[in-house]
Design a protein around this motif. Structure first.
Motif, PDB file in Angstrom:
ATOM      1  N   ALA A 196      71.158 -82.450  29.803  1.00  0.00           N
ATOM      2  CA  ALA A 196      71.118 -83.778  30.524  1.00  0.00           C
ATOM      3  C   ALA A 196      69.733 -84.635  30.048  1.00  0.00           C
ATOM      4  CB  ALA A 196      70.971 -83.505  31.911  1.00  0.00           C
ATOM      5  N   TYR A 197      68.625 -83.991  29.891  1.00  0.00           N
ATOM      6  CA  TYR A 197      67.404 -84.625  29.720  1.00  0.00           C
ATOM      7  C   TYR A 197      67.549 -85.123  28.170  1.00  0.00           C
ATOM      8  CZ  TYR A 197      64.893 -83.464  33.863  1.00  0.00           C
ATOM      9  OH  TYR A 197      64.425 -83.511  35.058  1.00  0.00           O
ATOM     10  N   LEU A 198      68.098 -84.400  27.361  1.00  0.00           N
ATOM     11  CA  LEU A 198      68.402 -84.774  25.709  1.00  0.00           C
ATOM     12  C   LEU A 198      69.407 -85.995  25.795  1.00  0.00           C
ATOM     13  CD1 LEU A 198      68.442 -81.570  23.693  1.00  0.00           C
ATOM     14  CD2 LEU A 198      66.737 -82.936  23.725  1.00  0.00           C
ATOM     15  N   LEU A 199      70.551 -86.017  26.599  1.00  0.00           N
ATOM     16  CA  LEU A 199      71.479 -87.219  26.548  1.00  0.00           C
ATOM     17  C   LEU A 199      70.587 -88.385  27.198  1.00  0.00           C
ATOM     18  CD1 LEU A 199      74.768 -85.428  27.499  1.00  0.00           C
ATOM     19  CD2 LEU A 199      74.082 -86.244  25.364  1.00  0.00           C
ATOM     20  N   LEU A 200      70.128 -88.017  28.101  1.00  0.00           N
ATOM     21  CA  LEU A 200      69.257 -89.314  28.854  1.00  0.00           C
ATOM     22  C   LEU A 200      68.451 -90.035  27.670  1.00  0.00           C
ATOM     23  CD1 LEU A 200      69.134 -90.944  31.432  1.00  0.00           C
ATOM     24  CD2 LEU A 200      67.340 -89.403  32.194  1.00  0.00           C
ATOM     25  N   LEU A 201      67.583 -89.191  27.108  1.00  0.00           N
ATOM     26  CA  LEU A 201      66.379 -89.643  26.094  1.00  0.00           C
ATOM     27  C   LEU A 201      67.247 -90.140  24.893  1.00  0.00           C
ATOM     28  CD1 LEU A 201      63.612 -89.827  25.168  1.00  0.00           C
ATOM     29  CD2 LEU A 201      63.812 -87.517  24.177  1.00  0.00           C
ATOM     30  N   GLY A 202      68.460 -89.591  24.427  1.00  0.00           N
ATOM     31  CA  GLY A 202      69.271 -90.060  23.179  1.00  0.00           C
ATOM     32  C   GLY A 202      69.555 -91.447  23.535  1.00  0.00           C
ATOM     33  N   GLY A 203      70.251 -91.487  24.786  1.00  0.00           N
ATOM     34  CA  GLY A 203      70.834 -92.667  25.109  1.00  0.00           C
ATOM     35  C   GLY A 203      69.747 -93.959  25.189  1.00  0.00           C
ATOM     36  N   VAL A 204      68.573 -93.610  25.613  1.00  0.00           N
ATOM     37  CA  VAL A 204      67.651 -94.720  25.706  1.00  0.00           C
ATOM     38  C   VAL A 204      67.126 -94.997  24.194  1.00  0.00           C
ATOM     39  CG1 VAL A 204      65.426 -95.146  26.471  1.00  0.00           C
ATOM     40  CG2 VAL A 204      66.984 -94.037  28.104  1.00  0.00           C
ATOM     41  N   LEU A 205      66.872 -94.120  23.484  1.00  0.00           N
ATOM     42  CA  LEU A 205      66.534 -94.322  22.086  1.00  0.00           C
ATOM     43  C   LEU A 205      67.677 -95.120  21.308  1.00  0.00           C
ATOM     44  CD1 LEU A 205      64.725 -91.003  21.305  1.00  0.00           C
ATOM     45  CD2 LEU A 205      63.760 -92.964  21.927  1.00  0.00           C
ATOM     46  N   ILE A 206      68.931 -94.855  21.638  1.00  0.00           N
ATOM     47  CA  ILE A 206      69.813 -95.592  21.030  1.00  0.00           C
ATOM     48  C   ILE A 206      69.876 -96.916  21.388  1.00  0.00           C
ATOM     49  CG2 ILE A 206      72.356 -95.820  20.900  1.00  0.00           C
ATOM     50  CD1 ILE A 206      72.730 -92.842  20.975  1.00  0.00           C
ATOM     51  N   VAL A 207      69.762 -97.338  22.532  1.00  0.00           N
ATOM     52  CA  VAL A 207      69.722 -98.576  23.264  1.00  0.00           C
ATOM     53  C   VAL A 207      68.226 -99.318  22.582  1.00  0.00           C
ATOM     54  CG1 VAL A 207      69.440-100.082  25.309  1.00  0.00           C
ATOM     55  CG2 VAL A 207      70.991 -98.174  25.243  1.00  0.00           C
ATOM     56  N   LEU A 208      67.152 -98.606  22.708  1.00  0.00           N
ATOM     57  CA  LEU A 208      66.063 -99.243  22.071  1.00  0.00           C
ATOM     58  C   LEU A 208      65.964 -99.390  20.622  1.00  0.00           C
ATOM     59  CD1 LEU A 208      63.314 -97.583  24.138  1.00  0.00           C
ATOM     60  CD2 LEU A 208      64.401 -99.831  24.567  1.00  0.00           C
ATOM     61  N   GLY A 209      66.605 -98.533  20.015  1.00  0.00           N
ATOM     62  CA  GLY A 209      66.745 -98.575  18.389  1.00  0.00           C
ATOM     63  C   GLY A 209      67.946 -99.763  18.017  1.00  0.00           C
ATOM     64  N   GLY A 210      68.956 -99.791  19.088  1.00  0.00           N
ATOM     65  CA  GLY A 210      69.768-100.741  18.525  1.00  0.00           C
ATOM     66  C   GLY A 210      69.234-102.085  18.572  1.00  0.00           C
ATOM     67  N   ILE A 211      68.358-102.383  19.614  1.00  0.00           N
ATOM     68  CA  ILE A 211      67.913-103.625  19.872  1.00  0.00           C
ATOM     69  C   ILE A 211      66.920-103.941  18.908  1.00  0.00           C
ATOM     70  CG2 ILE A 211      66.363-105.085  21.556  1.00  0.00           C
ATOM     71  CD1 ILE A 211      67.871-103.527  23.642  1.00  0.00           C
ATOM     72  N   GLY A 212      66.146-103.011  18.483  1.00  0.00           N
ATOM     73  CA  GLY A 212      65.083-103.312  17.514  1.00  0.00           C
ATOM     74  C   GLY A 212      65.903-103.582  16.162  1.00  0.00           C
ATOM     75  N   LEU A 213      66.627-102.823  15.748  1.00  0.00           N
ATOM     76  CA  LEU A 213      67.295-102.555  14.475  1.00  0.00           C
ATOM     77  C   LEU A 213      68.075-104.171  14.509  1.00  0.00           C
ATOM     78  CD1 LEU A 213      68.068-101.642  11.913  1.00  0.00           C
ATOM     79  CD2 LEU A 213      70.250-100.816  12.888  1.00  0.00           C
ATOM     80  N   PHE A 214      68.751-104.376  15.425  1.00  0.00           N
ATOM     81  CA  PHE A 214      69.325-105.973  15.126  1.00  0.00           C
ATOM     82  C   PHE A 214      68.763-106.871  15.526  1.00  0.00           C
ATOM     83  CE2 PHE A 214      73.123-102.629  16.258  1.00  0.00           C
ATOM     84  CZ  PHE A 214      73.809-103.058  15.051  1.00  0.00           C
TER      85      PHE A 214
END
Length: 78
Positions: free
Chosen positions: A55-73
Motif C-alpha cells: 500500500a505504501y509503495l503504491l501510494l508513493l508510486g502514484g504520487v511520483l507518477i503524478v509529480l513526474g507527469g506534471i514535471g515532464l509535460f
C-alpha cells in the motif's frame, strides 16, 4: 496525453490509500488497547505487513507518477 498519465498516477495513489486504510476483520477484532494487533500465527502477520508495504509503495508510486507527469509535460511544453 498528460492528463492520462496524471489520471493513472491518481488511480494508483488511490488504490494505495485504500489498501493502507482498509482494516481486515481480524485486525478490528484483535486490536488491543494500545492499538497493537495480535495475530494468530506468523503467516497472518507476514501477510498483513506485506499488504501494508504494498500500500505504501503504491501510494508513493502514484504520487511520483503524478509529480513526474506534471514535471515532464511542463518541460515538453516549453
Amino acid at each position: 496525453m498528460e492528463f492520462a498519465v496524471i489520471l493513472i498516477g491518481i488511480i494508483v495513489a488511490l488504490v494505495g490509500f485504500w489498501l493502507k486504510s482498509k482494516k481486515p476483520k481480524y485486525q478490528i477484532e484483535k486490536t488491543t488497547s494500545g492499538s497493537f494487533v495480535r495475530f494468530l500465527d506468523y503467516d497472518e502477520a507476514r501477510k498483513y505487513k506485506r499488504t501494508k508495504f504494498l500500500a505504501y509503495l503504491l501510494l508513493l508510486g502514484g504520487v511520483l507518477i503524478v509529480l513526474g507527469g506534471i514535471g515532464l509535460f511542463a518541460l515538453l511544453d516549453r
